[in-house]
Design a protein around this motif. Structure first.
Motif, mmCIF file in Angstrom:
data_model
loop_
_atom_site.group_PDB
_atom_site.id
_atom_site.type_symbol
_atom_site.label_atom_id
_atom_site.label_comp_id
_atom_site.label_asym_id
_atom_site.label_seq_id
_atom_site.Cartn_x
_atom_site.Cartn_y
_atom_site.Cartn_z
ATOM 1 N N VAL A 326 -0.970 2.155 3.277
ATOM 2 C CA VAL A 326 -2.378 2.559 3.162
ATOM 3 C C VAL A 326 -3.223 1.428 2.584
ATOM 4 O O VAL A 326 -4.351 1.179 3.025
ATOM 5 C CB VAL A 326 -2.492 3.838 2.304
ATOM 6 C CG1 VAL A 326 -3.918 4.042 1.811
ATOM 7 C CG2 VAL A 326 -2.033 5.041 3.111
ATOM 8 N N VAL A 339 -4.852 9.007 -0.779
ATOM 9 C CA VAL A 339 -3.651 9.833 -0.650
ATOM 10 C C VAL A 339 -3.652 10.843 -1.790
ATOM 11 O O VAL A 339 -3.601 10.465 -2.962
ATOM 12 C CB VAL A 339 -2.367 8.976 -0.690
ATOM 13 C CG1 VAL A 339 -1.137 9.866 -0.514
ATOM 14 C CG2 VAL A 339 -2.402 7.904 0.389
ATOM 15 N N ASN A 360 -7.580 5.450 12.120
ATOM 16 C CA ASN A 360 -7.152 6.829 12.340
ATOM 17 C C ASN A 360 -5.985 6.908 13.307
ATOM 18 O O ASN A 360 -5.029 7.683 13.101
ATOM 19 C CB ASN A 360 -8.322 7.670 12.867
ATOM 20 C CG ASN A 360 -9.287 8.074 11.778
ATOM 21 O OD1 ASN A 360 -10.239 7.350 11.480
ATOM 22 N ND2 ASN A 360 -9.059 9.212 11.159
ATOM 23 N N LEU A 363 -2.813 5.871 11.521
ATOM 24 C CA LEU A 363 -2.315 6.913 10.614
ATOM 25 C C LEU A 363 -1.746 8.103 11.388
ATOM 26 O O LEU A 363 -0.799 8.758 10.918
ATOM 27 C CB LEU A 363 -3.435 7.366 9.677
ATOM 28 C CG LEU A 363 -3.874 6.306 8.650
ATOM 29 C CD1 LEU A 363 -5.129 6.756 7.919
ATOM 30 C CD2 LEU A 363 -2.754 6.024 7.663
ATOM 31 N N SER A 367 1.900 9.741 11.029
ATOM 32 C CA SER A 367 2.047 11.177 10.751
ATOM 33 C C SER A 367 3.128 11.831 11.599
ATOM 34 O O SER A 367 3.610 12.927 11.288
ATOM 35 C CB SER A 367 0.709 11.897 10.969
ATOM 36 O OG SER A 367 0.393 11.965 12.352
ATOM 37 N N ILE A 372 2.294 14.277 7.280
ATOM 38 C CA ILE A 372 0.975 14.150 6.675
ATOM 39 C C ILE A 372 -0.093 14.661 7.627
ATOM 40 O O ILE A 372 0.087 14.680 8.850
ATOM 41 C CB ILE A 372 0.651 12.688 6.293
ATOM 42 C CG1 ILE A 372 0.684 11.785 7.541
ATOM 43 C CG2 ILE A 372 1.586 12.193 5.215
ATOM 44 C CD1 ILE A 372 0.222 10.360 7.280
ATOM 45 N N VAL A 374 -4.160 13.909 8.486
ATOM 46 C CA VAL A 374 -5.189 12.888 8.308
ATOM 47 C C VAL A 374 -6.551 13.523 8.550
ATOM 48 O O VAL A 374 -6.813 14.067 9.634
ATOM 49 C CB VAL A 374 -4.975 11.712 9.283
ATOM 50 C CG1 VAL A 374 -6.039 10.648 9.063
ATOM 51 C CG2 VAL A 374 -3.580 11.119 9.102
ATOM 52 N N ILE A 383 -5.586 11.629 3.155
ATOM 53 C CA ILE A 383 -4.230 11.933 3.627
ATOM 54 C C ILE A 383 -3.645 13.019 2.733
ATOM 55 O O ILE A 383 -3.575 12.869 1.511
ATOM 56 C CB ILE A 383 -3.344 10.678 3.605
ATOM 57 C CG1 ILE A 383 -3.912 9.620 4.551
ATOM 58 C CG2 ILE A 383 -1.912 11.022 3.996
ATOM 59 C CD1 ILE A 383 -3.139 8.317 4.550
#
Length: 389
Positions: A326, A339, A360, A363, A367, A372, A374, A383
């Motif tokens: 991150v 986070v 995005n 992430l 995921s 997770i 987002v 997150i």
């Protein structure tokens, strides 16, 4: 008659390398007084906070002056002319003053400009305050020693600028979300990452090539046996003849990391000694992590592409924590990422990330491996741990 052991004073501790490196610690030595040890440590911490880079000749001169001052103080103390505390503090102040005075002009110039991580444009500062602004996400800058000019190429602009006849220092400021490839006048190539500053001369006229880095960059250095190349950071010097390596020296990171892909480099850093610098040579495939906080240097064998692949447009990750990832994504894309779960930040991910995707999309790929969710909250990405259905 019983012989009474003479206790060591603060000044004795400061100049005795055998005492400072005692394997069982200073308090294990009978002649070391605890109060004097505390006082000596406070002086060492003050000096470390104020430390500046000086060359070996200046280091030797400084050591001689310190030793002479301490010996003179010890003689004066015997006849009761000056107190120990006042003398040691004066010596400490003299050390800081001398080191500051002898700071190289190159590093002094480098401190004149700071990179604004949130700036919308990459900025190249030339001589006489002339600036070139680059709006694109990625750009290429090339210096030519033959035509004494500089070319800037990106999607939206292509410019050629003639440089001054005399050598000048130039500064490249790359904000978060941008990257720049620069070819220096000696044909060395530097890939400068997001949130970084590079200071370098328009051409290399001296017997050594010097640049300054704050942030992260990858260097592919042209070989010149009679003109070694130096990369300076605030806490570490790297000396190289011809090689490829990466440095990460962001101000908000706990360590300064040097990763060697090929060749050989020598690292110079302020170690655990009060005066002087330590040197370290690393081999290809090594990551050297220096901690300015405590002066320690640690080596580990790594896959170098984990640290250099960003110059080719992708990131290769091996068991990196979500917190680590991150932080890198936030710098690379100039976005704020939060986070919510600290335990979630410690979960690991391995894989290949294509930097042509946006933050995005990156992430969302992660995921699929880590549970997770987002979410976008205005200009911030949040997150969260994925809830069980």
């Amino acid at each position: 008659m019983t012989n009474k052991t003479s206790k060591k004073r603060a000044e004795d501790i400061l100049i005795d390398d055998d005492l400072l490196s005692h394997p069982k610690g200073l308090l294990a030595i009978p002649e070391v007084d605890e109060a004097e040890l505390l006082f000596a440590n406070n002086i060492r911490k003050a000096l470390k906070i104020q430390r500046k880079r000086i060359d070996e000749r200046e280091q030797n001169e400084l050591q001689d002056r310190l030793n002479r001052s301490i010996r003179q103080h010890q003689e004066r103390r015997r006849i009761g002319q000056i107190s120990s505390i006042a003398a040691i503090l004066l010596i400490a102040l003299a050390v800081v003053s001398l080191v500051e005075t002898n700071r190289s002009e190159f590093l002094r110039f480098a401190s004149n400009f700071s990179v604004d991580p949130q700036a919308g444009q990459t900025k190249l500062i030339l001589e006489k305050g002339n600036d070139l602004k680059i709006t694109d996400k990625e750009a290429s800058i090339k210096y030519s020693s033959i035509t004494n000019s500089i070319e800037v190429n990106s999607i939206q602009q292509n410019t050629k600028t003639t440089l001054a006849a005399e050598m000048n220092l130039h500064t490249l400021l790359v904000p978060f979300g941008k990257r720049t490839k620069i070819t220096l006048s000696d044909s060395s190539i530097v890939w400068v990452n997001s949130g970084s500053k590079l200071v370098y001369p328009s051409r290399f006229d001296d017997d050594k090539r010097e640049v300054y880095l704050e942030g992260a960059a990858i260097f592919d250095i042209s070989h010149r046996a009679d003109q070694p190349f130096y990369v300076y950071t605030d806490d570490l010097d790297v000396r190289v003849l011809g090689t490829m390596f990466a440095i990460s020296a962001y101000p908000d990171d706990e360590t300064v990391n040097t990763i060697l892909e090929r060749g050989k480099v020598e690292l110079k850093y302020k170690g655990t000694r009060l005066i002087g610098y330590e040197k370290d040579i690393i081999a290809p495939g090594t990551k050297a992590s220096y901690s300015p906080e405590d002066g320690t240097m640690n080596h580990s064998q790594v896959n170098t592409r984990n640290y250099t692949s960003w110059k080719d447009g992708y990131v290769f990750l091996e068991k990196k924590t979500l917190g680590y990832i991150v932080k890198k994504i936030a710098r690379y894309y100039n976005v704020e990422i939060h986070v919510e779960d600290e335990q979630l930040a410690s979960e690991t991910f391995s894989g290949l990330l294509d930097l042509r995707n946006n933050a995005n999309q990156i992430l969302e790929i992660i995921s699929e491996v880590i549970n997770i969710d987002v979410e976008n909250d205005h200009d911030r990405i949040i997150i969260k741990r994925k809830q069980k259905q």
